[in-house]
Design an enzyme around this catalytic site. Structure first.
Site, mmCIF file in Angstrom:
data_model
loop_
_atom_site.group_PDB
_atom_site.id
_atom_site.type_symbol
_atom_site.label_atom_id
_atom_site.label_comp_id
_atom_site.label_asym_id
_atom_site.label_seq_id
_atom_site.Cartn_x
_atom_site.Cartn_y
_atom_site.Cartn_z
ATOM 1 N N ALA A 1 0.837 -1.209 0.000
ATOM 2 C CA ALA A 1 0.000 0.000 0.000
ATOM 3 C C ALA A 1 0.868 1.253 0.000
ATOM 4 O O ALA A 1 0.607 2.213 -0.732
ATOM 5 C CB ALA A 1 -0.926 -0.005 1.211
ATOM 6 N N TYR B 1 -9.409 0.496 12.733
ATOM 7 C CA TYR B 1 -10.071 0.375 11.435
ATOM 8 C C TYR B 1 -11.517 0.862 11.494
ATOM 9 O O TYR B 1 -11.989 1.557 10.587
ATOM 10 C CB TYR B 1 -10.054 -1.085 10.960
ATOM 11 C CG TYR B 1 -8.686 -1.665 10.686
ATOM 12 C CD1 TYR B 1 -7.567 -0.862 10.508
ATOM 13 C CD2 TYR B 1 -8.520 -3.044 10.597
ATOM 14 C CE1 TYR B 1 -6.319 -1.394 10.263
ATOM 15 C CE2 TYR B 1 -7.261 -3.595 10.344
ATOM 16 C CZ TYR B 1 -6.174 -2.769 10.187
ATOM 17 O OH TYR B 1 -4.948 -3.306 9.937
ATOM 18 N N LEU C 1 -5.294 -5.705 3.509
ATOM 19 C CA LEU C 1 -5.067 -6.616 4.628
ATOM 20 C C LEU C 1 -4.756 -8.023 4.142
ATOM 21 O O LEU C 1 -4.984 -8.351 2.966
ATOM 22 C CB LEU C 1 -6.314 -6.633 5.521
ATOM 23 C CG LEU C 1 -6.709 -5.296 6.159
ATOM 24 C CD1 LEU C 1 -8.060 -5.408 6.855
ATOM 25 C CD2 LEU C 1 -5.635 -4.844 7.144
ATOM 26 N N HIS D 1 -10.184 -10.257 4.079
ATOM 27 C CA HIS D 1 -10.782 -9.439 3.028
ATOM 28 C C HIS D 1 -12.307 -9.402 3.081
ATOM 29 O O HIS D 1 -12.919 -8.327 2.985
ATOM 30 C CB HIS D 1 -10.316 -9.934 1.652
ATOM 31 C CG HIS D 1 -8.893 -9.607 1.360
ATOM 32 N ND1 HIS D 1 -8.248 -10.020 0.217
ATOM 33 C CD2 HIS D 1 -7.973 -8.896 2.068
ATOM 34 C CE1 HIS D 1 -7.004 -9.586 0.235
ATOM 35 N NE2 HIS D 1 -6.816 -8.908 1.342
ATOM 36 N N LYS E 1 -6.660 -8.407 -4.088
ATOM 37 C CA LYS E 1 -6.993 -9.759 -4.516
ATOM 38 C C LYS E 1 -6.235 -10.777 -3.669
ATOM 39 O O LYS E 1 -5.174 -10.458 -3.134
ATOM 40 C CB LYS E 1 -6.707 -9.927 -6.025
ATOM 41 C CG LYS E 1 -5.347 -9.391 -6.489
ATOM 42 C CD LYS E 1 -4.208 -10.287 -6.088
ATOM 43 C CE LYS E 1 -2.872 -9.617 -6.244
ATOM 44 N NZ LYS E 1 -1.830 -10.284 -5.424
ATOM 45 N N ARG F 1 2.501 -14.242 2.815
ATOM 46 C CA ARG F 1 2.235 -15.281 1.824
ATOM 47 C C ARG F 1 2.775 -16.633 2.269
ATOM 48 O O ARG F 1 2.389 -17.666 1.719
ATOM 49 C CB ARG F 1 2.858 -14.884 0.486
ATOM 50 C CG ARG F 1 2.276 -13.611 -0.109
ATOM 51 C CD ARG F 1 3.167 -13.028 -1.190
ATOM 52 N NE ARG F 1 2.687 -11.746 -1.682
ATOM 53 C CZ ARG F 1 2.918 -10.585 -1.073
ATOM 54 N NH1 ARG F 1 3.625 -10.553 0.050
ATOM 55 N NH2 ARG F 1 2.446 -9.457 -1.584
ATOM 56 N N ASP G 1 -2.090 -15.486 -4.523
ATOM 57 C CA ASP G 1 -1.355 -14.236 -4.691
ATOM 58 C C ASP G 1 -1.190 -13.860 -6.158
ATOM 59 O O ASP G 1 -1.442 -12.709 -6.549
ATOM 60 C CB ASP G 1 0.024 -14.353 -4.026
ATOM 61 C CG ASP G 1 0.785 -13.043 -4.047
ATOM 62 O OD1 ASP G 1 0.159 -11.986 -3.835
ATOM 63 O OD2 ASP G 1 2.001 -13.060 -4.289
#
Length: 323
Positions: free
Chosen positions: A15, A58, A74, A79, A97, A165, A177
């Site tokens: 981000a 948040y 996130l 998600h 995604k 990941r 990913d």
């Protein structure tokens, strides 16, 4: 018209380096708020958005009345939860995604989107890059004749055990990913869905590190390699009866390499090449999202399109023996 005011949930590295900067650079958009419990991480965002309002919660950002849209970077397993919360708070939502972990989760997202009357979409930025629209147009025009094969590779080497990941229980792995790109790009260009699908997977705990996918689409075959344990490489080739076209930086244009599309026909010794050295696909995505949210402009990747890719991911796990 006033700028679309964005908030970001979470100060992820991606981000900070890409999407938040794209939001602030996109015409008619402004990065206005960030939610993070880390003041040190917030400093990296304030460096290019000095008027940034920082929340340590948040929910507090979602309650802000001066925020029109939120971007959610996130970890994957969060998600759906935060997309639903943002929609209930009356915000437009652009979520990284994969926006969901299973295709069935899309039912809740689509219902919430429609109930809120807001735009919710997966951040599938490549469909906003002109190279993909050119590829789709060339195929539709018959530039390579009848399509018979799509061949694609997307790989990078990331063994870092601290990376999300590579951490169990967080929805990581290569298919979620980057498999979304090899699957979604093919579906976007061809407008087709797979009839058969086979997969060979290498797993580390609950996430995949290597996947080889073969599929049968109506009229053409599909082959993909997706890995988080190979040297960085990416390409997509659409091979037809009269020629073929290859995108050499199909997914990370300007990061992996310059975006180029090469068209070679069998009736010519020439290769036609198109290049897009200056296009930032993240900025394109933000501007397209804002236009769709505010003006009702058709959006290239609605949740219904993203669901089809998630169905392929689900089928790949099932075919590879992963429940």
């Amino acid at each position: 018209m006033e700028h679309m005011r964005w908030g970001v949930l979470g100060a992820s590295s991606f981000a900070r380096k890409q999407m938040a900067r794209a939001i602030h650079a996109a015409e008619g958009n402004r990065l206005a708020a960030l939610a993070t419990s880390s003041p040190a991480k917030a400093e990296g965002f304030a460096a290019f958005a000095p008027d940034l309002v920082v929340y340590d919660d948040y929910d507090a950002l979602l309650a802000a009345g001066d925020i029109d849209a939120v971007y959610i970077p996130l970890p994957n397993h969060l998600h759906v939860e935060w997309t639903l919360k943002a929609l209930r708070a009356g915000k437009h939502v652009l979520c990284e995604k994969p926006v969901a972990m299973q295709a069935g989760d899309f039912d809740r997202l689509i219902e919430a989107r429609d109930k809120a009357g807001k735009l919710a979409a997966e951040a599938f930025m490549i469909v906003h890059h002109p190279q993909w629209h050119k590829a789709r147009d060339l195929l539709a025009e018959g530039a390579i004749g009848r399509l018979r094969l799509v061949d694609t590779v997307f790989a990078y080497n990331n063994p870092d055990p601290e990376n999300v990941r590579n951490r169990s229980g967080m929805g990581g792995g290569g298919l979620r990913d980057i498999g979304v790109y090899t699957f979604g790009a093919t579906r976007f260009v061809t407008g087709a869905e797979p009839e058969t699908l086979h997969a060979t997977l290498e797993m580390e705990g609950d996430f995949d590190t290597f996947a080889q996918i073969t599929a049968g689409f109506p009229g053409f075959a599909y082959h993909a390699v997706v890995s988080m344990r190979l040297a960085a490489r990416q390409y997509v080739t659409f091979h037809g009866e009269d020629g073929y076209m290859t995108l050499t930086a199909p997914f990370n244009a300007r990061v992996y390499d310059m975006a180029e599309l090469h068209l070679r026909r069998q009736d010519s010794f020439e290769t036609r090449t198109w290049r897009w050295p200056g296009v930032d696909q993240y900025v394109c995505q933000v501007e397209a999202f804002a236009a769709a949210a505010r003006k009702g402009t058709p959006y290239a990747w609605p949740l219904e399109a993203a669901r089809g890719t998630q169905e392929m991911i689900d089928r790949a796990f099932a075919a590879g023996g992963v429940a």
